[in-house]
Design a protein around this motif. Structure first.
Motif, PDB file in Angstrom:
ATOM      1  N   VAL A   1      71.062  33.954  74.793  1.00 57.09           N
ATOM      2  CA  VAL A   1      70.945  35.259  75.453  1.00 57.09           C
ATOM      3  C   VAL A   1      70.721  36.407  74.464  1.00 57.09           C
ATOM      4  O   VAL A   1      69.839  37.251  74.677  1.00 57.09           O
ATOM      5  CB  VAL A   1      72.180  35.532  76.340  1.00 57.09           C
ATOM      6  N   PRO A   2      71.486  36.508  73.354  1.00 58.90           N
ATOM      7  CA  PRO A   2      71.258  37.619  72.411  1.00 58.90           C
ATOM      8  C   PRO A   2      69.839  37.638  71.843  1.00 58.90           C
ATOM      9  O   PRO A   2      69.238  38.714  71.676  1.00 58.90           O
ATOM     10  CB  PRO A   2      72.293  37.379  71.309  1.00 58.90           C
ATOM     11  N   LEU A   3      69.287  36.443  71.565  1.00 54.87           N
ATOM     12  CA  LEU A   3      67.933  36.369  71.014  1.00 54.87           C
ATOM     13  C   LEU A   3      66.890  36.730  72.064  1.00 54.87           C
ATOM     14  O   LEU A   3      65.868  37.353  71.745  1.00 54.87           O
ATOM     15  CB  LEU A   3      67.666  34.969  70.463  1.00 54.87           C
ATOM     16  N   ILE A   4      67.144  36.334  73.307  1.00 52.29           N
ATOM     17  CA  ILE A   4      66.243  36.699  74.394  1.00 52.29           C
ATOM     18  C   ILE A   4      66.226  38.219  74.550  1.00 52.29           C
ATOM     19  O   ILE A   4      65.169  38.841  74.675  1.00 52.29           O
ATOM     20  CB  ILE A   4      66.667  36.027  75.714  1.00 52.29           C
ATOM     21  N   GLY A   5      67.423  38.814  74.537  1.00 52.68           N
ATOM     22  CA  GLY A   5      67.524  40.257  74.651  1.00 52.68           C
ATOM     23  C   GLY A   5      66.792  40.974  73.535  1.00 52.68           C
ATOM     24  O   GLY A   5      66.097  41.978  73.769  1.00 52.68           O
TER      25      GLY A   5
ATOM     26  N   GLN B   1      59.638  34.790  82.892  1.00 56.00           N
ATOM     27  CA  GLN B   1      59.624  34.818  81.432  1.00 56.00           C
ATOM     28  C   GLN B   1      60.988  34.442  80.865  1.00 56.00           C
ATOM     29  O   GLN B   1      61.080  33.625  79.933  1.00 56.00           O
ATOM     30  CB  GLN B   1      59.220  36.216  80.975  1.00 56.00           C
ATOM     31  N   ILE B   2      62.048  35.002  81.415  1.00 60.26           N
ATOM     32  CA  ILE B   2      63.392  34.692  80.936  1.00 60.26           C
ATOM     33  C   ILE B   2      63.768  33.251  81.264  1.00 60.26           C
ATOM     34  O   ILE B   2      64.435  32.578  80.465  1.00 60.26           O
ATOM     35  CB  ILE B   2      64.406  35.696  81.530  1.00 60.26           C
ATOM     36  N   SER B   3      63.323  32.749  82.407  1.00 60.33           N
ATOM     37  CA  SER B   3      63.575  31.354  82.772  1.00 60.33           C
ATOM     38  C   SER B   3      63.023  30.405  81.717  1.00 60.33           C
ATOM     39  O   SER B   3      63.684  29.443  81.312  1.00 60.33           O
ATOM     40  CB  SER B   3      62.925  31.024  84.122  1.00 60.33           C
ATOM     41  N   ILE B   4      61.803  30.686  81.284  1.00 57.67           N
ATOM     42  CA  ILE B   4      61.160  29.847  80.276  1.00 57.67           C
ATOM     43  C   ILE B   4      61.944  29.877  78.970  1.00 57.67           C
ATOM     44  O   ILE B   4      62.177  28.835  78.344  1.00 57.67           O
ATOM     45  CB  ILE B   4      59.704  30.310  80.047  1.00 57.67           C
ATOM     46  N   MET B   5      62.376  31.046  78.573  1.00 56.79           N
ATOM     47  CA  MET B   5      63.105  31.192  77.306  1.00 56.79           C
ATOM     48  C   MET B   5      64.459  30.469  77.366  1.00 56.79           C
ATOM     49  O   MET B   5      64.856  29.803  76.417  1.00 56.79           O
ATOM     50  CB  MET B   5      63.276  32.671  76.979  1.00 56.79           C
ATOM     51  N   ILE B   6      65.138  30.590  78.504  1.00 57.70           N
ATOM     52  CA  ILE B   6      66.421  29.894  78.664  1.00 57.70           C
ATOM     53  C   ILE B   6      66.201  28.394  78.670  1.00 57.70           C
ATOM     54  O   ILE B   6      66.934  27.636  78.030  1.00 57.70           O
ATOM     55  CB  ILE B   6      67.119  30.332  79.973  1.00 57.70           C
ATOM     56  N   ALA B   7      65.182  27.956  79.410  1.00 55.29           N
ATOM     57  CA  ALA B   7      64.906  26.524  79.524  1.00 55.29           C
ATOM     58  C   ALA B   7      64.570  25.893  78.174  1.00 55.29           C
ATOM     59  O   ALA B   7      64.836  24.711  77.940  1.00 55.29           O
ATOM     60  CB  ALA B   7      63.754  26.295  80.504  1.00 55.29           C
ATOM     61  N   LYS B   8      64.015  26.692  77.282  1.00 50.46           N
ATOM     62  CA  LYS B   8      63.697  26.183  75.943  1.00 50.46           C
ATOM     63  C   LYS B   8      64.912  26.156  75.019  1.00 50.46           C
ATOM     64  O   LYS B   8      64.827  25.697  73.892  1.00 50.46           O
ATOM     65  CB  LYS B   8      62.607  27.046  75.298  1.00 50.46           C
TER      66      LYS B   8
ATOM     67  N   MET C   1      43.948  34.671  75.955  1.00 49.07           N
ATOM     68  CA  MET C   1      45.353  35.062  75.960  1.00 49.07           C
ATOM     69  C   MET C   1      46.294  33.877  76.131  1.00 49.07           C
ATOM     70  O   MET C   1      46.343  33.244  77.188  1.00 49.07           O
ATOM     71  CB  MET C   1      45.588  36.066  77.095  1.00 49.07           C
ATOM     72  N   ASP C   2      47.043  33.577  75.077  1.00 44.75           N
ATOM     73  CA  ASP C   2      48.117  32.592  75.189  1.00 44.75           C
ATOM     74  C   ASP C   2      49.172  33.171  76.132  1.00 44.75           C
ATOM     75  O   ASP C   2      49.569  34.331  75.988  1.00 44.75           O
ATOM     76  CB  ASP C   2      48.722  32.328  73.803  1.00 44.75           C
ATOM     77  N   ILE C   3      49.624  32.401  77.090  1.00 43.31           N
ATOM     78  CA  ILE C   3      50.543  32.927  78.092  1.00 43.31           C
ATOM     79  C   ILE C   3      51.998  32.857  77.640  1.00 43.31           C
ATOM     80  O   ILE C   3      52.781  33.779  77.860  1.00 43.31           O
ATOM     81  CB  ILE C   3      50.371  32.170  79.424  1.00 43.31           C
ATOM     82  N   ASN C   4      52.360  31.796  76.983  1.00 40.21           N
ATOM     83  CA  ASN C   4      53.768  31.587  76.648  1.00 40.21           C
ATOM     84  C   ASN C   4      54.051  32.024  75.219  1.00 40.21           C
ATOM     85  O   ASN C   4      53.944  31.251  74.277  1.00 40.21           O
ATOM     86  CB  ASN C   4      54.118  30.111  76.841  1.00 40.21           C
ATOM     87  N   MET C   5      54.410  33.319  75.062  1.00 39.42           N
ATOM     88  CA  MET C   5      54.693  33.877  73.746  1.00 39.42           C
ATOM     89  C   MET C   5      56.004  34.645  73.779  1.00 39.42           C
ATOM     90  O   MET C   5      56.455  35.081  74.844  1.00 39.42           O
ATOM     91  CB  MET C   5      53.571  34.833  73.308  1.00 39.42           C
ATOM     92  N   PRO C   6      56.617  34.829  72.616  1.00 38.01           N
ATOM     93  CA  PRO C   6      57.810  35.683  72.561  1.00 38.01           C
ATOM     94  C   PRO C   6      57.460  37.124  72.913  1.00 38.01           C
ATOM     95  O   PRO C   6      56.288  37.489  72.996  1.00 38.01           O
ATOM     96  CB  PRO C   6      58.249  35.567  71.088  1.00 38.01           C
ATOM     97  N   GLY C   7      58.477  37.950  73.098  1.00 39.32           N
ATOM     98  CA  GLY C   7      58.238  39.350  73.433  1.00 39.32           C
ATOM     99  C   GLY C   7      57.843  39.499  74.880  1.00 39.32           C
ATOM    100  O   GLY C   7      58.351  38.802  75.749  1.00 39.32           O
TER     101      GLY C   7
ATOM    102  N   LEU D   1      66.004  44.006  75.658  1.00 40.29           N
ATOM    103  CA  LEU D   1      66.982  44.125  76.729  1.00 40.29           C
ATOM    104  C   LEU D   1      68.376  43.882  76.172  1.00 40.29           C
ATOM    105  O   LEU D   1      68.528  43.150  75.187  1.00 40.29           O
ATOM    106  CB  LEU D   1      66.707  43.104  77.846  1.00 40.29           C
ATOM    107  N   SER D   2      69.389  44.461  76.781  1.00 35.51           N
ATOM    108  CA  SER D   2      70.763  44.185  76.363  1.00 35.51           C
ATOM    109  C   SER D   2      71.162  42.792  76.840  1.00 35.51           C
ATOM    110  O   SER D   2      70.622  42.297  77.846  1.00 35.51           O
ATOM    111  CB  SER D   2      71.715  45.225  76.968  1.00 35.51           C
ATOM    112  N   PRO D   3      72.099  42.121  76.137  1.00 33.56           N
ATOM    113  CA  PRO D   3      72.583  40.819  76.595  1.00 33.56           C
ATOM    114  C   PRO D   3      73.106  40.878  78.029  1.00 33.56           C
ATOM    115  O   PRO D   3      72.935  39.924  78.798  1.00 33.56           O
ATOM    116  CB  PRO D   3      73.698  40.491  75.603  1.00 33.56           C
ATOM    117  N   LYS D   4      73.737  41.987  78.399  1.00 37.02           N
ATOM    118  CA  LYS D   4      74.249  42.144  79.763  1.00 37.02           C
ATOM    119  C   LYS D   4      73.114  42.098  80.781  1.00 37.02           C
ATOM    120  O   LYS D   4      73.227  41.445  81.833  1.00 37.02           O
ATOM    121  CB  LYS D   4      75.008  43.467  79.885  1.00 37.02           C
TER     122      LYS D   4
END
Length: 216
Positions: A166-170, A155-162, A53-59, A175-178
């Motif tokens: 926000v819209p793409l993370i959501g 998970q969100i920390s990693i995505m932001i750090a990369k 299992m790759d740990i760092n994946m989208p979704g 998840l909603s951007p809010k």
């Protein structure tokens, strides 16, 4: 034969691992998946003995996928495969119930050895990672501040750090951007940093949560 499911969002990495394992006498690759969501579904459909299992994946990511699989199929052995060799990944994965932990820099022989070992009911952690874990109680450093985060916050920390917006993370996490922004501000508060994505990126780099090449 040990039935193995290979999970990695990078096509070249995933296909490369599958090709290598195809030559191993003890192993049968029963399938592959490119996301955590697909991994959960294929684990249910294919019933593998071991999941790489790759740990760092989208979704939902590898951490959440590991948890979901083990909740439904506790007999499956999961080996975490990641570019990171330190906390908070190691401790999180072991707490969730992963049977092994390998970095993507591991040699194929070590990967095969890990598969065979966890399939027999034992744990396998790369020697360098095991040494870090053993030395933790004797280190003055209190550890990574990211240990204070929940799995979703991590998970969100990693995505932001990369550098993901926000819209793409959501969109990736359904998840909603809010809601993503609510997580974002909670992360800043827990980590004791100002509301700055740049600061979060620097902190993530310093603690080995991401690699410099991954920052957009």
């Amino acid at each position: 034969m040990i039935r193995v499911l290979v999970v990695d969002d990078q096509d070249l990495v995933r296909s490369g691992i599958c090709r290598l394992l195809a030559d191993a006498e003890q192993v049968e690759v029963v399938g592959d998946a490119a996301s955590g969501e697909e991994a959960v579904q294929k684990a249910r459909d294919l019933e593998p003995d071991v999941v790489l299992m790759d740990i760092n994946m989208p979704g939902i990511g590898g951490l959440e996928a590991t948890q979901k699989i083990l909740q439904r199929q506790p007999g499956i052995q999961i080996i975490a495969l990641t570019v990171y060799d330190g906390d908070p990944y190691t401790s999180r994965l072991l707490k969730i119930g992963a049977s092994g932990y390998l970095t993507k820099g591991a040699h194929f022989d070590e990967m095969l050895r890990a598969i065979v070992k966890v399939n027999s009911g034992q744990k396998y952690i790369s020697p360098e990672i095991a040494q870090k874990l053993a030395l933790r109680p004797f280190q003055d450093d209190a550890g990574s501040p990211f240990e204070t985060l929940s799995e979703r916050e991590l998970q969100i920390s990693i995505m932001i750090a990369k550098g993901q917006r926000v819209p793409l993370i959501g969109e990736a996490l359904f998840l909603s951007p809010k809601t993503v922004n609510s997580y974002r501000y909670r992360i800043f508060e827990k980590l004791g940093i100002e509301k700055s994505d740049v600061q979060l990126t620097h902190l993530a780099l310093r603690h080995g949560l991401i690699d410099a090449n991954e920052v957009n």
